[in-house]
Write a protein that holds these residues in place. Structure first.
Motif, PDB file in Angstrom:
ATOM      1  N   PRO A  24     -25.979 -11.220  20.394  1.00  0.00           N
ATOM      2  CA  PRO A  24     -26.696 -10.406  19.411  1.00  0.00           C
ATOM      3  C   PRO A  24     -26.216  -8.956  19.341  1.00  0.00           C
ATOM      4  CG  PRO A  24     -28.089 -10.913  21.305  1.00  0.00           C
ATOM      5  CD  PRO A  24     -26.886 -11.770  21.436  1.00  0.00           C
ATOM      6  N   TRP A  25     -25.591  -8.465  20.412  1.00  0.00           N
ATOM      7  CA  TRP A  25     -25.102  -7.091  20.397  1.00  0.00           C
ATOM      8  C   TRP A  25     -24.024  -6.869  19.332  1.00  0.00           C
ATOM      9  CZ3 TRP A  25     -19.914  -6.974  21.198  1.00  0.00           C
ATOM     10  CH2 TRP A  25     -19.339  -8.023  21.920  1.00  0.00           C
ATOM     11  N   LEU A  26     -23.456  -7.977  18.806  1.00  0.00           N
ATOM     12  CA  LEU A  26     -22.432  -7.840  17.762  1.00  0.00           C
ATOM     13  C   LEU A  26     -22.976  -7.190  16.496  1.00  0.00           C
ATOM     14  CD1 LEU A  26     -20.565 -11.268  18.064  1.00  0.00           C
ATOM     15  CD2 LEU A  26     -19.619  -9.005  18.504  1.00  0.00           C
ATOM     16  N   ASP A  27     -24.297  -7.237  16.303  1.00  0.00           N
ATOM     17  CA  ASP A  27     -24.883  -6.616  15.105  1.00  0.00           C
ATOM     18  C   ASP A  27     -24.518  -5.134  15.008  1.00  0.00           C
ATOM     19  OD1 ASP A  27     -25.997  -9.022  14.509  1.00  0.00           O
ATOM     20  OD2 ASP A  27     -28.057  -8.473  15.004  1.00  0.00           O
ATOM     21  N   LEU A  28     -24.505  -4.451  16.152  1.00  0.00           N
ATOM     22  CA  LEU A  28     -24.260  -3.006  16.131  1.00  0.00           C
ATOM     23  C   LEU A  28     -22.840  -2.667  15.677  1.00  0.00           C
ATOM     24  CD1 LEU A  28     -25.518  -0.271  16.598  1.00  0.00           C
ATOM     25  CD2 LEU A  28     -24.840  -0.414  19.001  1.00  0.00           C
ATOM     26  N   PRO A  29     -21.775  -3.210  16.287  1.00  0.00           N
ATOM     27  CA  PRO A  29     -20.436  -2.869  15.778  1.00  0.00           C
ATOM     28  C   PRO A  29     -20.199  -3.353  14.352  1.00  0.00           C
ATOM     29  CG  PRO A  29     -20.304  -4.570  17.489  1.00  0.00           C
ATOM     30  CD  PRO A  29     -21.684  -4.018  17.522  1.00  0.00           C
ATOM     31  N   VAL A  30     -20.780  -4.493  13.979  1.00  0.00           N
ATOM     32  CA  VAL A  30     -20.607  -4.981  12.611  1.00  0.00           C
ATOM     33  C   VAL A  30     -21.159  -3.973  11.610  1.00  0.00           C
ATOM     34  CG1 VAL A  30     -21.475  -6.678  10.949  1.00  0.00           C
ATOM     35  CG2 VAL A  30     -20.505  -7.441  13.122  1.00  0.00           C
ATOM     36  N   PHE A  31     -22.360  -3.463  11.875  1.00  0.00           N
ATOM     37  CA  PHE A  31     -22.971  -2.539  10.911  1.00  0.00           C
ATOM     38  C   PHE A  31     -22.422  -1.124  11.027  1.00  0.00           C
ATOM     39  CE2 PHE A  31     -25.829  -5.976  10.048  1.00  0.00           C
ATOM     40  CZ  PHE A  31     -26.114  -5.794   8.699  1.00  0.00           C
ATOM     41  N   VAL A  32     -21.828  -0.785  12.143  1.00  0.00           N
ATOM     42  CA  VAL A  32     -21.102   0.493  12.217  1.00  0.00           C
ATOM     43  C   VAL A  32     -19.899   0.449  11.269  1.00  0.00           C
ATOM     44  CG1 VAL A  32     -19.626   1.914  13.701  1.00  0.00           C
ATOM     45  CG2 VAL A  32     -21.855   1.148  14.526  1.00  0.00           C
TER      46      VAL A  32
END
Length: 416
Positions: free
Chosen positions: A86-94
């Protein structure tokens, strides 16, 4: 789980929730990506009619980059990597925020052609991104909170460094963006809160269902339970089942000597011993009738057992009862009747369900136990021919009630 924490205390439960929620949310995310991509493509197609060539190229480059990033996000949501990390959400939206910022700056530079002030156009683009992110951060409200506050701070800093923007315009622009910002935060928080409550309720429901099924399988064979759940009528024919009928000797006289509580405790001990013997030898307990115990070998839940297992069960149970008699100082003895033949099995009624058996084979086994001596076994001719190597039988011609003259084979296992 407290609503404010947005997290399950058990790590395994948290992982299961995140995987389920991200899988569920994936469809909505992909639908929004398709809509956003179609919108950007439509602008790319109509821009040449209204914007200068340099503006068209700049917009197409920024929009194309954003579309490619969203396409990558689209593909990512279909993988186990997305579900499990789930931590992938952060780099994706960055990355998406960077591409959207580029697009907003391009549009700000085209304000003279679009008729929208640069800061207003930038606010609209950032608001769209925040609303999309409120859906895109699936089960990761804390990450969304971090990302959105960072984006809000950057937009506010950019807004207040713009020249030729009045103070009132800055305030109204930031207020409008704040409305989108707060709405998106609440939507993401409430969506996750509700999803967690539903997940917790489903887990509790699944646990209760598992308990119910465990109880059902404890009463009925699993195959039978599945047929009942499917709405089938359960009726089966068996051609070669060995029926064992166990009855305690002089139990009525023993019952007069014992208190009700002691009597029930004694019966529980006897039937528990019978259950253990049945499990050891692969027999299927059918039911208890007063002080009698009925079991079968070769039925629905005991197909691998036969008449030899039935005789082994009978001898084992007599041994167990002898030990109980010595331990308790009570005259515990049993007569056992065994017969092999065809039976019909099935489930009838709608309450207190049980898989039962019917037929003459059941009746003959019942009558045979009456012909057995205390701590002895009486078998029919059909059972005798299959088990004569196991015990020393004595052949007798007896008249059994409701059956007539019958060849009965008796084995005495009486303990000294």
């Amino acid at each position: 789980m407290a609503a404010s924490q947005q997290r399950f205390a058990d790590p395994a439960t948290e992982r299961a929730f995140l995987r389920a929620e991200r899988s569920e949310r994936g469809g909505a995310i992909r639908a929004l990506i398709v809509l956003a991509a179609l919108t950007l493509i439509s602008y790319i197609l109509i821009n040449p009619m209204h914007l200068p060539r340099d503006g068209v190229v700049a917009y197409s480059a920024a929009a194309g980059t954003l579309i490619l990033l969203m396409a990558g996000f689209f593909a990512l949501t279909r993988t186990d990597i997305y579900l499990d990390r789930p931590w992938l959400d952060l780099p994706v939206f960055v990355l998406l925020a960077a591409a959207m910022t580029w697009l907003a700056l391009v549009l700000a530079g085209l304000a003279a052609y679009t008729g929208f002030p640069a800061h207003v156009m930038a606010m609209v683009q950032m608001a769209i991104l925040v609303v999309f992110a409120s859906v895109g951060f699936a089960g990761t409200f804390r990450l969304f909170l971090l990302w959105s506050f960072a984006l809000f701070a950057l937009f506010a800093a950019w807004l207040f460094t713009r020249d030729n923007v009045s103070e009132i315009s800055r305030v109204y622009t930031l207020t409008n963006f704040s409305t989108f910002f707060v709405f998106a935060l609440y939507f993401n928080w409430d969506t996750e809160r509700r999803a967690r409550k539903v997940f917790a309720a489903n887990q509790a429901l699944e646990a209760e269902r598992a308990k119910t099924e465990a109880l059902l399988y404890n009463v009925l064979p699993q195959e039978v339970a599945a047929r009942l759940k499917a709405g089938e009528a359960v009726a089966d024919a068996f051609s070669d089942v060995t029926v064992v009928f166990v009855d305690l000797v002089d139990f009525s006289r023993l019952a007069k000597r014992l208190s009700p509580g002691h009597l029930v405790e004694l019966l529980n001990g006897v039937f528990s011993a019978a259950d253990r013997c049945a499990e050891r030898h692969g027999l299927e307990k059918v039911k208890t009738i007063g002080d009698a115990y009925l079991a079968v070998a070769g039925g629905m839940a005991s197909r691998d057992a036969g008449s030899r297992a039935a005789i082994a069960f009978s001898a084992d149970l007599i041994e167990e009862l002898g030990g109980m008699a010595n331990e308790r100082g009570l005259p515990l003895q049993a007569r056992i009747g065994v017969h092999t033949g065809p039976v019909v099995g099935g489930v009838i009624g709608s309450h207190r369900l049980a898989y039962d058996y019917w037929g003459d084979t059941m009746n003959i086994a019942s009558r045979l136990q009456g012909a057995a001596p205390p701590n002895g076994i009486a078998v029919s001719e059909a059972t005798y021919f299959q088990t004569q190597a196991l015990l020393a039988y004595e052949a007798r011609a007896l008249v059994l009630k409701g059956i007539g003259e019958t060849d009965v084979y008796v084995a005495s296992l009486s303990r000294a």
